[in-house]
Design a protein around this motif. Structure first.
Motif, PDB file in Angstrom:
ATOM      1  N   LYS A 136       1.728   6.676  -6.961  1.00 60.67           N
ATOM      2  CA  LYS A 136       0.698   7.594  -7.467  1.00 60.67           C
ATOM      3  C   LYS A 136       1.142   9.052  -7.380  1.00 60.67           C
ATOM      4  O   LYS A 136       0.734   9.882  -8.178  1.00 60.67           O
ATOM      5  CB  LYS A 136      -0.612   7.403  -6.692  1.00 60.67           C
ATOM      6  CG  LYS A 136      -1.391   6.178  -7.158  1.00 60.67           C
ATOM      7  CD  LYS A 136      -2.682   6.046  -6.367  1.00 60.67           C
ATOM      8  CE  LYS A 136      -3.517   4.869  -6.845  1.00 60.67           C
ATOM      9  NZ  LYS A 136      -4.602   4.571  -5.887  1.00 60.67           N
ATOM     10  N   LYS A 137       1.982   9.338  -6.391  1.00 60.37           N
ATOM     11  CA  LYS A 137       2.497  10.708  -6.257  1.00 60.37           C
ATOM     12  C   LYS A 137       3.435  11.055  -7.418  1.00 60.37           C
ATOM     13  O   LYS A 137       3.561  12.207  -7.808  1.00 60.37           O
ATOM     14  CB  LYS A 137       3.255  10.862  -4.936  1.00 60.37           C
ATOM     15  CG  LYS A 137       2.345  10.920  -3.725  1.00 60.37           C
ATOM     16  CD  LYS A 137       3.171  11.097  -2.454  1.00 60.37           C
ATOM     17  CE  LYS A 137       2.336  10.809  -1.213  1.00 60.37           C
ATOM     18  NZ  LYS A 137       3.197  10.535  -0.027  1.00 60.37           N
TER      19      LYS A 137
ATOM     20  N   LYS B   9       0.830  -1.208   0.000  1.00 60.43           N
ATOM     21  CA  LYS B   9       0.000   0.000   0.000  1.00 60.43           C
ATOM     22  C   LYS B   9       0.867   1.261   0.000  1.00 60.43           C
ATOM     23  O   LYS B   9       0.578   2.237  -0.684  1.00 60.43           O
ATOM     24  CB  LYS B   9      -0.949  -0.003   1.208  1.00 60.43           C
ATOM     25  CG  LYS B   9      -2.179  -0.845   0.911  1.00 60.43           C
ATOM     26  CD  LYS B   9      -3.139  -0.901   2.078  1.00 60.43           C
ATOM     27  CE  LYS B   9      -4.247  -1.925   1.779  1.00 60.43           C
ATOM     28  NZ  LYS B   9      -4.857  -2.441   3.008  1.00 60.43           N
ATOM     29  N   GLU B  10       1.924   1.219   0.785  1.00 59.32           N
ATOM     30  CA  GLU B  10       2.878   2.326   0.857  1.00 59.32           C
ATOM     31  C   GLU B  10       3.498   2.596  -0.527  1.00 59.32           C
ATOM     32  O   GLU B  10       3.570   3.741  -0.973  1.00 59.32           O
ATOM     33  CB  GLU B  10       3.958   1.905   1.868  1.00 59.32           C
ATOM     34  CG  GLU B  10       4.891   2.976   2.338  1.00 59.32           C
ATOM     35  CD  GLU B  10       5.924   2.373   3.306  1.00 59.32           C
ATOM     36  OE1 GLU B  10       5.573   1.990   4.450  1.00 59.32           O
ATOM     37  OE2 GLU B  10       7.106   2.252   2.889  1.00 59.32           O
TER      38      GLU B  10
ATOM     39  N   ILE C 211       0.864   4.169  -2.900  1.00 56.21           N
ATOM     40  CA  ILE C 211       0.622   5.583  -2.547  1.00 56.21           C
ATOM     41  C   ILE C 211       1.762   6.466  -3.072  1.00 56.21           C
ATOM     42  O   ILE C 211       1.526   7.502  -3.691  1.00 56.21           O
ATOM     43  CB  ILE C 211       0.453   5.752  -1.006  1.00 56.21           C
ATOM     44  CG1 ILE C 211      -0.904   5.179  -0.571  1.00 56.21           C
ATOM     45  CG2 ILE C 211       0.598   7.213  -0.595  1.00 56.21           C
ATOM     46  CD1 ILE C 211      -1.040   4.977   0.935  1.00 56.21           C
TER      47      ILE C 211
END
Lengths: 87, 87
Positions: A50-51, A43-44, A47
């Motif tokens: 996506k940045k 998940k990290e 995230i």
């Protein structure tokens, strides 16, 4: 879980993405990574990815398998091996 | 069986390889394909791929799973879809 991650990212963002993915996974081909990862770490990674990405232009595809043994890998030609850099 | 195929091929050979892989699989990202394939068709694909590749420069990696259901796929951003061309 075991994952295979492939990306197709604009040239300007590719360096950052490579650096990010290598933190979590083994680099096996130009834009292909594989490795064991926990749900939390995954998940990290997503995230942070996506940045970096431009969602309307870039592509990131992840294949997930609960166990690595469910997948056979065949390599023809050259395979990158991140471990090489430590030898 | 269900396979994921990724290649990293010299620019001069990439057009031929793309054409070959699209005969057998669905194109989902720049150099990434997936799909159901029989053992016989898979062998045929690999034989033909080797004819295109420069083994000392190029790379072709295939992940094989007996069943597609053992793999989850997550797509972030853009996904190519070969079916689009027929719509």
């Amino acid at each position: 879980m075991y994952i295979i991650l492939v990306y197709d990212i604009g040239e300007k963002r590719v360096g950052k993405m490579l650096k990010l993915c290598r933190k979590y996974l083994n680099w096996i081909q130009n834009s292909v990574f594989e490795g064991e990862i926990t749900e939390v770490k995954y998940k990290e990674l997503i995230i942070n990815a996506k940045k970096i990405m431009k969602i309307e232009e870039d592509s990131l595809i992840v294949f997930k398998s609960r166990e690595e043994k469910w997948l056979d890998k065949e390599v023809i030609g050259q395979e990158k091996n991140d471990l090489d850099t430590f030898l």
